[in-house]
Write a protein that holds these residues in place. Structure first.
Motif, short mmCIF file in Angstrom:
data_model
loop_
_atom_site.label_atom_id
_atom_site.label_comp_id
_atom_site.label_asym_id
_atom_site.label_seq_id
_atom_site.Cartn_x
_atom_site.Cartn_y
_atom_site.Cartn_z
N ASP A 1 -6.69 11.62 4.46
CA ASP A 1 -6.68 13.06 4.71
C ASP A 1 -5.86 13.35 5.97
OD1 ASP A 1 -8.18 13.44 2.49
OD2 ASP A 1 -9.99 14.14 3.52
N ALA A 2 -5.12 14.45 5.94
CA ALA A 2 -4.20 14.77 7.03
C ALA A 2 -4.91 15.10 8.34
CB ALA A 2 -3.30 15.93 6.62
N ASP A 3 -6.21 15.36 8.29
CA ASP A 3 -6.97 15.65 9.52
C ASP A 3 -7.41 14.36 10.22
OD1 ASP A 3 -6.90 18.25 8.49
OD2 ASP A 3 -8.83 18.01 7.51
N ASP A 4 -7.43 13.25 9.49
CA ASP A 4 -8.05 12.02 9.96
C ASP A 4 -7.00 10.99 10.38
OD1 ASP A 4 -10.40 13.30 9.15
OD2 ASP A 4 -10.33 12.40 7.16
N TYR A 5 -7.46 9.82 10.81
CA TYR A 5 -6.51 8.78 11.19
C TYR A 5 -7.12 7.40 10.99
CZ TYR A 5 -9.01 8.99 15.73
OH TYR A 5 -9.96 9.01 16.73
N LEU A 6 -6.26 6.38 10.99
CA LEU A 6 -6.66 5.01 10.70
C LEU A 6 -6.77 4.17 11.97
CD1 LEU A 6 -4.21 4.30 7.74
CD2 LEU A 6 -6.65 4.78 7.53
N GLY A 7 -7.63 3.16 11.93
CA GLY A 7 -7.60 2.11 12.93
C GLY A 7 -6.35 1.27 12.72
N GLU A 8 -5.79 0.70 13.77
CA GLU A 8 -4.49 0.03 13.67
C GLU A 8 -4.47 -1.12 12.67
OE1 GLU A 8 -2.99 -1.21 17.42
OE2 GLU A 8 -2.68 0.82 18.19
N GLU A 9 -5.56 -1.85 12.53
CA GLU A 9 -5.59 -3.00 11.63
C GLU A 9 -6.17 -2.67 10.26
OE1 GLU A 9 -7.63 -6.27 13.47
OE2 GLU A 9 -6.75 -5.87 15.44
N VAL B 1 0.82 -1.20 0.00
CA VAL B 1 0.00 0.00 0.00
C VAL B 1 0.86 1.26 0.00
CG1 VAL B 1 -1.92 1.23 1.08
CG2 VAL B 1 -1.69 -1.23 1.44
N SER B 2 0.50 2.16 -0.89
CA SER B 2 1.04 3.53 -0.83
C SER B 2 -0.03 4.40 -0.17
CB SER B 2 1.34 4.07 -2.22
OG SER B 2 2.35 3.33 -2.86
N VAL B 3 0.31 4.93 1.00
CA VAL B 3 -0.61 5.82 1.70
C VAL B 3 -0.32 7.24 1.24
CG1 VAL B 3 -1.44 6.64 3.93
CG2 VAL B 3 -0.68 4.26 3.67
N ILE B 4 -1.27 7.84 0.55
CA ILE B 4 -1.08 9.18 -0.01
C ILE B 4 -1.76 10.19 0.90
CG2 ILE B 4 -1.56 10.69 -1.98
CD1 ILE B 4 -1.49 8.16 -3.73
N ILE B 5 -0.96 11.11 1.43
CA ILE B 5 -1.47 12.12 2.35
C ILE B 5 -1.24 13.50 1.74
CG2 ILE B 5 -1.34 13.10 4.67
CD1 ILE B 5 -0.15 10.45 5.62
N GLY B 6 -2.33 14.15 1.38
CA GLY B 6 -2.24 15.54 0.96
C GLY B 6 -2.51 16.43 2.16
N ALA B 7 -1.62 17.37 2.43
CA ALA B 7 -1.73 18.15 3.67
C ALA B 7 -1.62 19.64 3.38
CB ALA B 7 -0.64 17.73 4.65
N TYR B 8 -2.56 20.37 3.94
CA TYR B 8 -2.48 21.84 3.88
C TYR B 8 -2.88 22.40 5.24
CZ TYR B 8 -3.58 26.70 3.01
OH TYR B 8 -3.62 28.07 3.10
N ASP B 9 -1.96 23.08 5.92
CA ASP B 9 -2.20 23.64 7.25
C ASP B 9 -2.93 22.62 8.13
OD1 ASP B 9 -0.91 25.91 6.50
OD2 ASP B 9 -2.69 27.19 6.43
N ALA B 10 -2.32 21.46 8.28
CA ALA B 10 -2.97 20.32 8.94
C ALA B 10 -2.58 20.15 10.40
CB ALA B 10 -2.66 19.05 8.17
N MET B 11 -1.77 21.02 10.95
CA MET B 11 -1.37 20.88 12.35
C MET B 11 -2.50 21.36 13.27
SD MET B 11 1.57 19.51 12.20
CE MET B 11 2.32 19.76 13.82
N PRO B 12 -2.68 20.71 14.42
CA PRO B 12 -1.91 19.58 14.97
C PRO B 12 -2.46 18.21 14.57
CG PRO B 12 -3.44 20.33 16.63
CD PRO B 12 -3.67 21.21 15.41
#
Length: 401
Positions: free
Chosen positions: A97-105, A8-19
């Protein structure tokens, strides 16, 4: 594929995504599939809040092979996604998306499903964090979902697993001219061109985060962008499917998700000029794609509103929207085996809205009254037949005795 090809290539586009970016990257690093089977392609789209610097710091220390690209702001999510897609090497790609996150599995389960089912798109169960997320398509895990009859057509965001070979073969990219709905266009094209769609519903794969600053792209922009999005999606469907039931089933999505909200309670807060402009923008879409097959599958109030749009009746539309906003209940009218909801202008000869717009129909567009009468009749016939059979058995038993 070479031995060094990641799954898998995880593609993350990010714009002013902190924190938010911090947890996003940590969730990829923690994937149970292991760092040797994935890569990250992160594209900083002209951020000014330290996003680019954090990406480079992460890339320098993580075990996950990570490439960071920094580019001038493109004005939307399509640009960085396309940049990342061009550099991806994996068998699959996943747009995170840079705002979101994945479940570990998540990636492990999604890849296993894609490999097992041989499908080109795999959907993972998504839940909202401080925001709503679609729910109807997560009732069960399915190796091959029917894109026409199932609810997968109502989840067209880009946060899915795509087989990269499909995207390369068809030269698929995100439409950078669209400022909203670009992901729906891309995903539905993959549904239509691919070898199948799978659903992983027994594990939360994706956490859709509501930003405290409200900067999600879907929350910003003019209503005109929604009409551009609807037009693009309808044209895609029409290009792939001839007129008929399958086209109508997919057309439900842009009509329900994109057009209907534009002709709801929001109209009561907008000027008449905006209403007329919306009617004008909708007119060619209604003329081209509004069919009895689409209309018959909508709830009565939704069908009625869009019928007013199709017939260019803005004043009557406002009356109906006001009636709905006030929470009033329409009278039910039965005639000749059909049932109607008497919303404003029902059978008003001066207005001329057809009765079919007011019909109360079942889920597949069948008339509810006719269906109930048919069931009652069938029940009576069956009871009579069973009664006769019992009497015949009793007579035979008495004769044998």
């Amino acid at each position: 594929m070479t031995e060094n090809t990641p799954d898998v290539s995880v593609i993350i586009g990010a714009y002013d995504a902190m924190p938010y970016l911090v947890k996003c990257l940590e969730s990829v690093e923690a994937q149970t599939i292991g760092p040797d089977r994935i890569e990250i392609v992160a594209v900083d789209d002209g951020s000014t809040d330290g996003t680019g610097e954090h990406l480079e710091e992460f890339a320098a220390r993580t075990k996950v092979p990570t490439r960071v690209i920094r580019q001038a702001n493109s004005g939307g999510p399509s640009g960085p996604r396309n940049t990342g897609l061009a550099l991806a090497r994996g068998r699959y790609v996943f747009f995170l998306d840079a705002d979101d996150y994945l479940g570990e599995e998540a990636l492990q389960r999604l890849v296993e499903m894609g490999d097992k089912a041989g499908t080109d798109v795999v959907l993972g169960k998504t839940v909202g964090v401080n925001r709503n997320a679609a729910k109807s398509m997560w009732k069960q895990t399915v190796e091959r979902a029917d894109i026409y009859t199932s609810n997968v057509k109502y989840t067209l965001s880009a946060q899915k697993l795509f087989r990269r070979e499909l995207l390369v073969r068809h030269g698929m990219r995100f439409d950078e001219s669209l400022r909203t709905g670009e992901d729906a266009l891309f995903t539905l094209e993959a549904y239509l061109r691919g070898s199948g769609v799978s659903v992983v519903a027994d594990y939360v794969c994706y956490y859709l985060v509501g930003r405290a600053d409200g900067k999600q792209v879907t929350k910003t922009g003019s209503y005109t962008l929604r009409f551009d999005s609807a037009k693009a999606l309808m044209e895609l469907i029409a290009a792939h499917l001839p007129p008929g039931e399958r086209r109508d089933l997919l057309m439900l999505r842009p009509f329900i998700v994109t057009l209907l909200p534009q002709f709801g309670p929001v109209l009561l807060k907008q000027s008449r000029e905006v209403l007329l402009d919306k009617m004008k923008r909708a007119a060619p879409l209604m003329a081209a794609y509004w069919t009895p097959g689409v209309a018959g599958r909508l709830k009565t109030e939704d069908r009625l509103r869009l019928t007013c749009v199709a017939l260019d009746k803005p004043a009557e539309l406002l009356d109906i929207v006001t009636f709905l906003k006030e929470g009033k209940q329409p009278q039910r009218v039965r005639r000749w085996g059909r049932e109607y909801l008497a919303y404003p202008h029902f059978r008003d000869p001066a207005v001329g809205i057809p009765d079919s717009a007011y019909e109360l129909r079942g889920a597949a567009g069948t008339l509810t009254v006719a269906r109930r009468r048919a069931r009652r009749l069938a029940g009576r016939v069956l009871r009579r037949v069973r009664g006769r059979v019992r009497r015949m058995r009793d007579e035979r038993a008495r004769a044998a005795a």
